[in-house]
Enzyme design. Sequence first.
Site, mmCIF file in Angstrom:
data_model
loop_
_atom_site.group_PDB
_atom_site.id
_atom_site.type_symbol
_atom_site.label_atom_id
_atom_site.label_comp_id
_atom_site.label_asym_id
_atom_site.label_seq_id
_atom_site.Cartn_x
_atom_site.Cartn_y
_atom_site.Cartn_z
ATOM 1 N N ASP A 30 -10.512 -1.200 13.868
ATOM 2 C CA ASP A 30 -11.095 -1.064 12.532
ATOM 3 C C ASP A 30 -12.486 -0.427 12.569
ATOM 4 O OD1 ASP A 30 -8.798 -2.219 11.362
ATOM 5 O OD2 ASP A 30 -9.530 -4.207 11.875
ATOM 6 N N ASN A 74 -6.830 4.588 8.064
ATOM 7 C CA ASN A 74 -6.447 3.179 8.039
ATOM 8 C C ASN A 74 -7.126 2.515 6.840
ATOM 9 O OD1 ASN A 74 -5.326 0.707 8.996
ATOM 10 N ND2 ASN A 74 -7.300 0.172 9.894
ATOM 11 N N ASN A 117 0.842 -1.214 0.000
ATOM 12 C CA ASN A 117 0.000 0.000 0.000
ATOM 13 C C ASN A 117 0.869 1.253 0.000
ATOM 14 O OD1 ASN A 117 -3.058 -0.350 0.079
ATOM 15 N ND2 ASN A 117 -2.370 -1.969 1.469
ATOM 16 N N HIS A 135 -8.502 -1.335 5.553
ATOM 17 C CA HIS A 135 -8.806 -2.670 6.078
ATOM 18 C C HIS A 135 -9.374 -3.539 4.947
ATOM 19 C CE1 HIS A 135 -9.744 -5.653 9.085
ATOM 20 N NE2 HIS A 135 -10.928 -5.801 8.526
ATOM 21 N N ARG A 177 -0.062 -2.569 14.784
ATOM 22 C CA ARG A 177 -0.199 -2.262 16.206
ATOM 23 C C ARG A 177 -1.474 -1.458 16.421
ATOM 24 N NH1 ARG A 177 3.961 -3.159 19.268
ATOM 25 N NH2 ARG A 177 2.969 -1.892 20.841
HETATM 26 C C1 GRF Z 1 -3.445 -4.805 3.761
HETATM 27 O O1 GRF Z 1 -4.268 -5.877 3.387
HETATM 28 C C2 GRF Z 1 -4.222 -3.820 4.594
HETATM 29 O O2 GRF Z 1 -5.570 -3.754 4.260
HETATM 30 C C3 GRF Z 1 -4.064 -4.372 5.982
HETATM 31 O O3 GRF Z 1 -2.752 -4.874 6.018
HETATM 32 C C4 GRF Z 1 -2.328 -5.220 4.708
HETATM 33 C C5 GRF Z 1 -1.065 -4.478 4.451
HETATM 34 O O4 GRF Z 1 -0.446 -4.839 3.258
HETATM 35 N N1 GRF Z 1 -4.341 -3.360 6.971
HETATM 36 P P1 GRF Z 1 0.809 -4.041 2.729
HETATM 37 O O5 GRF Z 1 1.879 -4.072 3.809
HETATM 38 O O6 GRF Z 1 0.391 -2.649 2.404
HETATM 39 O O7 GRF Z 1 1.265 -4.799 1.507
#
Ligand code: GRF
Length: 203
Positions: A148, A110, A17, A112, A94
Amino acid sequence: MGKKLVIGVLASGRGTNLQSIINSIEEERLDVEIGIVISDKADAKALSRAEDHGLKQQCIRPSEFDNIKEYEAEMIKVLEENNVELVVMAGFMRILSSYFIQYYSNQIMNIHPSLLPSFPGTDAQKQALEYGVKVSGCTVHFADEGIDSGPIIIQSAVPVLEDDTVTSLSKRILAEEHRLYPKAIQLYAENKLRIRAGKVEII
Ligand code: GRF
């Protein structure tokens, strides 16, 4: 041209991400600046991704502090030193205490991998498969003191197929995450998000 919004990214793992945010900035689809990337894990791939793109990055290990408040105070100090205005959690494993959440009230996002409020917490994709939903997806939301929970900014749905495994569903959702997160951050940067009565309005 006005001053760009400065974001700070918190990540614990592989950082795909983070990578999609970096790519969106480089491809001029996202008009913000990454002030710093912080990880709680020294070996997080997110840190090397940041380094590869010439971004500031730092590992802050919780184990080096006497308690969570001191750890979070250090994170706040580093975020402030880097002029961060929006904290972006991208696979940050965390739970932030109310001290941190209140300090950055409505300034923490965030992502999710489910259509919240369904399937919060860990293993969201596994939870979705076990429940038997036909549609899942991902959610970008402001972080509050729950897990979340917090006002939902944007969501994207994907189908759940009959022969899906956790891996195949996660992959389909992740592709949407990479599209969705930069979009949500851009809406924030354009000052288009308003929270009213616990709900996000996009103006
Ligand atoms: C993603 O699936 C996000 O939704 C979740 O943790 C994962 C992180 O993936 N919170 P990355 O480290 O961004 O590849």
